[in-house]
Design a protein around this motif. Structure first.
Motif, mmCIF file in Angstrom:
data_model
loop_
_atom_site.group_PDB
_atom_site.id
_atom_site.type_symbol
_atom_site.label_atom_id
_atom_site.label_comp_id
_atom_site.label_asym_id
_atom_site.label_seq_id
_atom_site.Cartn_x
_atom_site.Cartn_y
_atom_site.Cartn_z
ATOM 1 N N ASP A 180 5.422 36.440 -21.843
ATOM 2 C CA ASP A 180 4.264 35.556 -21.674
ATOM 3 C C ASP A 180 4.304 34.858 -20.317
ATOM 4 N N ASP A 181 3.140 34.440 -19.852
ATOM 5 C CA ASP A 181 3.023 33.652 -18.610
ATOM 6 C C ASP A 181 3.762 34.325 -17.462
ATOM 7 N N PHE A 182 3.710 35.628 -17.434
ATOM 8 C CA PHE A 182 4.526 36.346 -16.453
ATOM 9 C C PHE A 182 4.120 35.996 -15.019
ATOM 10 N N ILE A 202 0.107 38.768 -17.918
ATOM 11 C CA ILE A 202 -0.156 38.102 -16.640
ATOM 12 C C ILE A 202 -0.646 36.688 -16.882
ATOM 13 N N ASP A 203 -0.011 35.722 -16.256
ATOM 14 C CA ASP A 203 -0.374 34.329 -16.489
ATOM 15 C C ASP A 203 -1.785 34.020 -15.993
ATOM 16 N N GLN A 204 -2.441 33.159 -16.743
ATOM 17 C CA GLN A 204 -3.838 32.841 -16.432
ATOM 18 C C GLN A 204 -4.015 32.147 -15.085
ATOM 19 N N SER A 205 -2.959 31.519 -14.560
ATOM 20 C CA SER A 205 -3.097 30.848 -13.271
ATOM 21 C C SER A 205 -3.383 31.848 -12.137
ATOM 22 N N ALA A 236 -3.871 40.787 -19.507
ATOM 23 C CA ALA A 236 -4.217 39.622 -18.683
ATOM 24 C C ALA A 236 -4.690 38.506 -19.591
ATOM 25 N N GLU A 237 -4.171 37.297 -19.377
ATOM 26 C CA GLU A 237 -4.648 36.157 -20.166
ATOM 27 C C GLU A 237 -5.571 35.302 -19.318
ATOM 28 N N GLY A 238 -6.435 34.562 -19.972
ATOM 29 C CA GLY A 238 -7.333 33.652 -19.262
ATOM 30 C C GLY A 238 -8.484 34.339 -18.542
HETATM 31 MG MG MG Z 1 -0.082 30.596 -20.400
#
Ligand code: MG
Ligand code: C2E
Ligand code: MG
Ligand code: MG
Length: 277
Positions: A180-182, A202-205, A236-238
């Motif tokens: 998570d949050d890679f 892939i982290d949402q940032s 991909a997140e976010g």
């Molecule tokens: Mg996250």
């Protein structure tokens, strides 16, 4: 002078700090009650493939506080970790998510849904973690292959060898692992190579500024490429808008999660989504 100040400092009565401690104690107490009163609840966020089909959900915990209403995880998971309450909270999440998946598997046998479950470092490192996971999944009757555990990089940095052994033993049951949050942590490529994972998330940032930050765009491309080279799935997140989705798709990402496809929602609302996605 500095020394004097430093020594005096710890003698000061700090009302803010005192208040924080009191707040924490109250919250810890309330969280214990929450566990026994079933005030915790799971929301589910869809994960989709290139065709936009829902292929799974991520379980995200909320606390339905009698006075404060719906409390987000960032407001109580850190405290749960600090106090050790993350162990019962984490077990509850595992149990609840597997029961829900079991239900959905019966309701929608034609869908091959999975559930992704967040696991905190402390929870994973607990000696009984393997047994808890194995037991909870067996009881729910879901296939182990439908359960994915999300770990964060901090875990790997702490104790790589033990982590590998534990992941491997759970993977041999069929359970999947996602990182998570890679990209936000400090794990090196050599660590990544040694880890028996199934997926990078892939982290949402990085996803957020894909369209107007060249560095983020490049990081995202690199992660996707890296996942491919290590033979890992990449999600991909976010993902919030069409531009981000297009960029990810064009660069080889095949799995997506974000407001564009659905916010985290109660199970009943996910079922409504199943009617048309
Ligand atoms: Mg996250
Ligand atoms: P996470 O695992 O990285 O989860 C993704 C977070 O991003 C979720 O926040 C989700 O609501 C949010 N999100 C998803 N799509 C979008 C989007 O398109 N835009 C934006 N801005 N945000 C999006 P949430 O539910 O507040 O959870 C926060 C964090 O709390 C999670 O981050 C996870 O680290 C932790 N967490 C949640 N549930 C659990 C749990 O059951 N156990 C543990 N240990 N941690 C949990
Ligand atoms: Mg997660
Ligand atoms: Mg995440």
């Amino acid at each position: 002078q500095a020394k004097k100040l430093g020594r005096n400092r710890i003698c000061f009565y700090d009302p803010v700090m005192q208040e924080n401690i009191e707040q924490k104690t109250t919250m810890e107490h309330e969280l214990r009650i929450a566990l026994s009163q079933e005030e915790l609840t799971l929301f589910y966020q869809p994960q989709v493939n290139l065709e936009g089909e829902i292929i799974g959900v991520e379980a995200l915990v909320r606390w339905n506080h009698p006075q404060k209403g719906l409390v987000p995880p960032n407001a109580f998971i850190p405290l749960a970790e600090e106090t050790g309450l993350i162990i019962p909270v984490g077990s509850w999440v595992l149990h609840q998510a597997c029961e829900q998946l079991s239900l959905w598997t019966k309701m929608y046998p034609e869908r091959h849904l999975h559930v992704s479950i967040n696991v905190s470092v402390k929870q994973f490192q607990e000696a009984s973690f393997y047994d808890t996971v194995a037991e909870v999944i067996a009881k729910s009757g879901v296939e182990t292959g439908r359960v994915k555990l999300e770990l964060t990089e901090s875990l790997i940095v702490e104790n790589i060898r033990e982590t590998i052994v534990k992941i491997e033993s759970l993977r041999s049951l069929g359970i999947g692992f996602s990182l998570d949050d890679f990209g936000t942590g400090y794990s090196s490529l050599s660590y990544l190579k040694r880890l028996p994972l199934d997926e990078l998330k892939i982290d949402q940032s990085f996803v957020r500024d894909i369209g107007n930050d060249n560095n983020d765009a490049m990081i995202v491309k690199t992660i996707i490429e890296m996942a491919r080279n290590f033979d890992l799935d990449v999600i991909a997140e976010g993902v919030e808008d069409q531009e981000q989705f297009k960029f990810l798709e064009e660069n080889g990402c095949t799995l997506f999660q974000g407001y564009l496809f659905g916010k985290p929602m109660p199970a009943k609302e996910i079922e409504r989504l199943f009617l048309d996605a």
